[in-house]
Design a protein around this motif. Structure first.
Motif, PDB file in Angstrom:
ATOM      1  N   HIS A  18       0.821  -1.215   0.000  1.00  0.00           N
ATOM      2  CA  HIS A  18       0.000   0.000   0.000  1.00  0.00           C
ATOM      3  C   HIS A  18       0.857   1.268   0.000  1.00  0.00           C
ATOM      4  CE1 HIS A  18      -3.790  -2.131   0.421  1.00  0.00           C
ATOM      5  NE2 HIS A  18      -3.142  -2.952   1.236  1.00  0.00           N
ATOM      6  N   GLU A  75     -15.163   0.119  12.548  1.00  0.00           N
ATOM      7  CA  GLU A  75     -14.928  -0.320  11.173  1.00  0.00           C
ATOM      8  C   GLU A  75     -14.330  -1.726  11.101  1.00  0.00           C
ATOM      9  OE1 GLU A  75     -15.798   1.271   8.478  1.00  0.00           O
ATOM     10  OE2 GLU A  75     -16.256   3.270   9.270  1.00  0.00           O
ATOM     11  N   GLN A 108      -7.132  -8.079   3.960  1.00  0.00           N
ATOM     12  CA  GLN A 108      -8.408  -7.369   3.854  1.00  0.00           C
ATOM     13  C   GLN A 108      -8.531  -6.298   4.933  1.00  0.00           C
ATOM     14  OE1 GLN A 108     -11.053 -10.742   4.120  1.00  0.00           O
ATOM     15  NE2 GLN A 108     -11.086 -11.045   1.898  1.00  0.00           N
ATOM     16  N   ALA A 111      -6.361  -3.355   3.941  1.00  0.00           N
ATOM     17  CA  ALA A 111      -7.016  -2.619   2.849  1.00  0.00           C
ATOM     18  C   ALA A 111      -8.179  -1.793   3.390  1.00  0.00           C
ATOM     19  CB  ALA A 111      -7.491  -3.586   1.770  1.00  0.00           C
ATOM     20  N   ARG A 112      -8.928  -2.346   4.327  1.00  0.00           N
ATOM     21  CA  ARG A 112     -10.041  -1.608   4.951  1.00  0.00           C
ATOM     22  C   ARG A 112      -9.500  -0.398   5.710  1.00  0.00           C
ATOM     23  NH1 ARG A 112     -14.922   0.146   4.743  1.00  0.00           N
ATOM     24  NH2 ARG A 112     -15.977   0.294   6.732  1.00  0.00           N
ATOM     25  N   ASP A 115      -8.772   2.311   3.229  1.00  0.00           N
ATOM     26  CA  ASP A 115     -10.029   2.946   2.801  1.00  0.00           C
ATOM     27  C   ASP A 115     -10.560   3.914   3.857  1.00  0.00           C
ATOM     28  OD1 ASP A 115      -9.955   1.489   0.443  1.00  0.00           O
ATOM     29  OD2 ASP A 115     -11.436  -0.001   1.102  1.00  0.00           O
ATOM     30  N   VAL A 116     -10.569   3.480   5.111  1.00  0.00           N
ATOM     31  CA  VAL A 116     -11.083   4.308   6.208  1.00  0.00           C
ATOM     32  C   VAL A 116     -10.239   5.581   6.352  1.00  0.00           C
ATOM     33  CG1 VAL A 116     -11.367   4.420   8.719  1.00  0.00           C
ATOM     34  CG2 VAL A 116     -12.145   2.403   7.467  1.00  0.00           C
ATOM     35  N   GLN A 118      -8.286   6.998   4.073  1.00  0.00           N
ATOM     36  CA  GLN A 118      -8.450   7.863   2.909  1.00  0.00           C
ATOM     37  C   GLN A 118      -9.772   8.612   2.984  1.00  0.00           C
ATOM     38  OE1 GLN A 118      -7.590   5.036  -0.302  1.00  0.00           O
ATOM     39  NE2 GLN A 118      -5.680   6.144  -0.702  1.00  0.00           N
ATOM     40  N   LYS A 119     -10.821   7.913   3.376  1.00  0.00           N
ATOM     41  CA  LYS A 119     -12.138   8.534   3.505  1.00  0.00           C
ATOM     42  C   LYS A 119     -12.109   9.678   4.517  1.00  0.00           C
ATOM     43  CE  LYS A 119     -15.467   6.527   5.785  1.00  0.00           C
ATOM     44  NZ  LYS A 119     -16.386   5.495   6.241  1.00  0.00           N
TER      45      LYS A 119
END
Length: 123
Positions: A18, A75, A108, A111-112, A115-116, A118-119
């Motif tokens: 990543h 999350e 996973q 990756a989550r 995402d969290v 970045q959001k």
């Protein structure tokens, strides 16, 4: 995987996959650390990049410090009981062995976390 060094390398490779958006902050035999690459507030201070995680080898296990599970626990309620048993404290996983299912789940979970963060504009 039951070899501590093999587990350590798997964890490092999982985080390194990543980069970017993560940035390697430390990479030596004692610690591998990644953080975000944009200035952000971490607590009450501004940092060059928000801490994401690190891998620390120990004689009997490899440890994954995974900050998203601390900052955004809601999350990560989905993680399996098997993976949750490896969580010691709020953000540190201790791994003595890994099977294929757990390896997939760790990828996973990371990756989550990406995402969290970045959001939430942390990385």
């Amino acid at each position: 995987m039951e070899n501590v060094e093999e587990i350590r390398q798997f964890l490092i490779d999982s985080l390194r996959s990543h980069v970017p958006p993560l940035v390697v902050k430390k990479d030596n035999p004692q610690v591998f650390e990644v953080a975000g690459g944009i200035p952000a507030m971490q607590g009450k201070q501004k940092v060059d990049g928000f801490y994401f995680g690190s891998v620390v080898p120990k004689p009997k296990d490899s440890r994954l410090y995974f900050f998203p599970i601390y900052t955004h626990p809601e999350e990560f309620e989905f993680i399996s009981p098997e993976l949750r048993k490896c969580l010691k404290g709020k953000s540190c996983f201790h791994f003595k062995k890994l099977n294929e299912a757990m390896s997939t789940e760790i990828k996973q979970m990371i990756a989550r976390g990406i995402d969290v963060y970045q959001k939430n504009e942390l990385i």
